[in-house]
Design an enzyme around this catalytic site. Structure first.
Site, PDB file in Angstrom:
ATOM      1  CG  ASP A   1      -9.769  15.502 -15.293  1.00  0.00           C
ATOM      2  OD1 ASP A   1      -9.036  14.890 -16.105  1.00  0.00           O
ATOM      3  OD2 ASP A   1     -10.829  15.019 -14.838  1.00  0.00           O
TER       4      ASP A   1
ATOM      5  CE1 TYR B   1     -16.248  10.470 -16.480  1.00  0.00           C
ATOM      6  CE2 TYR B   1     -15.947  10.566 -14.110  1.00  0.00           C
ATOM      7  CZ  TYR B   1     -16.178   9.841 -15.252  1.00  0.00           C
ATOM      8  OH  TYR B   1     -16.345   8.488 -15.177  1.00  0.00           O
TER       9      TYR B   1
ATOM     10  CE  LYS C   1     -12.296   7.179 -18.403  1.00  0.00           C
ATOM     11  NZ  LYS C   1     -12.679   8.438 -17.784  1.00  0.00           N
TER      12      LYS C   1
ATOM     13  NE  ARG D   1      -2.877   0.478   3.350  1.00  0.00           N
ATOM     14  CZ  ARG D   1      -2.120   0.677   4.442  1.00  0.00           C
ATOM     15  NH1 ARG D   1      -1.364   1.750   4.550  1.00  0.00           N
ATOM     16  NH2 ARG D   1      -2.132  -0.202   5.422  1.00  0.00           N
TER      17      ARG D   1
HETATM   18  C1  LIG Z   1     -13.175   8.872 -16.555  1.00  0.00           C
HETATM   19  C2  LIG Z   1     -12.867  10.232 -16.075  1.00  0.00           C
HETATM   20  C3  LIG Z   1     -12.658  10.506 -14.705  1.00  0.00           C
HETATM   21  C4  LIG Z   1     -12.800   9.427 -13.654  1.00  0.00           C
HETATM   22  O1  LIG Z   1     -11.815   8.460 -13.763  1.00  0.00           O
HETATM   23  P1  LIG Z   1     -12.031   6.912 -13.383  1.00  0.00           P
HETATM   24  O2  LIG Z   1     -10.747   6.300 -13.777  1.00  0.00           O
HETATM   25  O3  LIG Z   1     -13.204   6.420 -14.148  1.00  0.00           O
HETATM   26  O4  LIG Z   1     -12.277   6.888 -11.911  1.00  0.00           O
HETATM   27  C5  LIG Z   1     -12.340  11.797 -14.344  1.00  0.00           C
HETATM   28  N1  LIG Z   1     -12.241  12.783 -15.266  1.00  0.00           N
HETATM   29  C6  LIG Z   1     -12.447  12.569 -16.579  1.00  0.00           C
HETATM   30  C7  LIG Z   1     -12.319  13.696 -17.537  1.00  0.00           C
HETATM   31  C8  LIG Z   1     -12.760  11.285 -17.023  1.00  0.00           C
HETATM   32  O5  LIG Z   1     -12.980  11.087 -18.328  1.00  0.00           O
END
Ligand SMILES: *Cc1c(COP(=O)(O)O)cnc(C)c1O
Length: 384
Positions: free
Chosen positions: A175, A103, A200, A51
């Site tokens: 982000d 998001y 992604k 962890r």
């Molecule tokens: C998918 C996504 C998230 C969340 O991420 P997870 O890996 O699904 O927890 C946050 N911000 C954006 C822009 C995303 O596309």
């Protein structure tokens, strides 16, 4: 040549990486272990419990820091776990200013989890810097930016927001999931924290769920590391390995995502059955100049509204698609289509989401790296 001077396309493959110390393995092994032998209490080789740290995760964290031009990377079990760690830097009474079309899951964790612990969230359209400035007060501790925004593809001027946060001693988190460091590096533009859903584009193959944070400042990194270890939402060694492998082709994939994105966006724009296309590469996009300035190219994320369509019509179109898969998520090699109102943005109340343009008929595309002509033919038959 030092790690700082190598270029992006080299960093994706070599950044922060060294051959494994045990046997010289070129690819970091998957250290599928929870614990590590000690010769005497505290006598270990840098790892004591997975962890706290795991060598495969360290390799990924070093790669993340390198590609984002940061100093410290932290890998989490999901993008939302990474967001969770950032908000845990705050105290009750602190205020956050966030993009209004962000998001859906980010909106949900802010509103449904952290608001009840006394953190106050403001959602504003960040196309105008004045809208952000108006919401700043002495309790403002964090500005949360997503650019391009999801799913409306608005572009926020990171440098201009950083000027605001730096003069007011506010943290700026970006982000960077949609753009990836191939297109923009927020830390270079003045942001303090870069966040990723590595699920992604970084992973890029729709085969794992991982999150990431990258920072430059040691004190901030220490505070985030403390939260990561104390809250425990770490990413496992197998997932670390998959994202590391994904990052090695990030630049090649992104180049094709951008080419295909441009072809699909232009096709949609020329289709008389399409009302509006949202893509930052059009020179009539409201923030085209900023997109051009802060991004290297325009990416493969596109949203559009078919002409005269309602909720049900949009659903029929996405159901007819054959190469585009109807699915949540984005950023993989395969093209995906989504219907935000019923999928990614269903957790945002209708009146809230419509204020930012997420109407019932909006369709979002994650354009993959297949042949662009096939993708266009698929859209042509589905739009009808
Ligand atoms: C998918 C996504 C998230 C969340 O991420 P997870 O890996 O699904 O927890 C946050 N911000 C954006 C822009 C995303 O596309």
């Amino acid at each position: 040549m030092g790690a700082k001077t190598i270029k992006f396309n080299t960093k994706t493959i070599h950044g922060g990486q060294q051959p494994d110390k045990a046997y010289g393995a070129v690819v970091p092994p998957i250290y599928q272990t929870s614990t590590y032998a000690q010769t005497t209490p505290g006598g270990h080789k840098g790892y004591e419990y997975s962890r706290s740290a795991n060598p495969t995760r360290t390799a990924l964290e070093n790669s993340l820091a390198s590609i984002e031009n940061g100093e410290f990377g932290l890998a989490f079990g999901s993008g939302l776990a990474a967001i969770d760690a950032v908000i845990k830097l705050l105290e009750p009474g602190d205020e956050v200013i966030s993009t209004n079309d962000l998001y859906g899951g980010t909106y949900r964790i802010f509103k449904k989890i952290f608001e009840k612990f006394g953190i106050v969230f403001h959602f504003v359209g960040m196309k105008s810097i004045d809208a952000i400035r108006d919401k700043i007060n002495s309790n403002t501790k964090l500005i949360w930016v997503e650019t391009p925004t999801n799913p409306m593809m608005n572009i926020i001027d990171i440098k201009a927001v950083a000027e605001l946060t730096n003069t007011n001693k506010i943290l700026l988190a970006v982000d960077n999931t949609f753009a990836t460091p191939y297109l923009q590096t927020p830390l270079n533009l003045g942001a303090d924290i870069v966040m990723h859903s590595a699920t992604k584009y970084l992973g890029g193959h729709s085969d794992t769920v991982v999150g990431a944070l990258v920072v430059k400042n040691k004190e901030l990194a220490d505070r985030l590391y403390f939260i990561q270890n104390a809250s425990g939402a770490v990413c496992g060694p197998m997932d670390s390995f998959l994202v590391l492998r994904g990052i090695k082709t990030l630049h090649v994939r992104m180049q094709r995502h951008c080419e295909n994105g441009k072809a699909v966006a232009e096709y949609l724009k020329g289709n008389p059955k399409v009302e509006t296309v949202y893509w930052p590469g059009f020179n009539d996009h409201p923030n085209y100049d900023i997109a051009k300035e802060q991004m290297k190219d325009f990416g493969g994320m596109i949203s559009f509204v078919p002409k005269g369509s309602n909720y049900e019509d949009a659903i029929k179109i996405v159901e007819r698609l054959q190469i585009f898969t109807l699915a949540e998520s984005l950023g993989g090699v395969e093209s995906l289509a989504g219907h935000p109102a019923s999928m990614t943005h269903a957790s945002i109340p209708k009146n809230e989401r419509e204020k930012s343009g997420v109407v019932d008929a909006l369709i979002r595309l994650s354009v993959g790296i297949e042949d662009a002509e096939d993708l266009i033919a698929d859209l042509e038959q589905a739009i009808g």
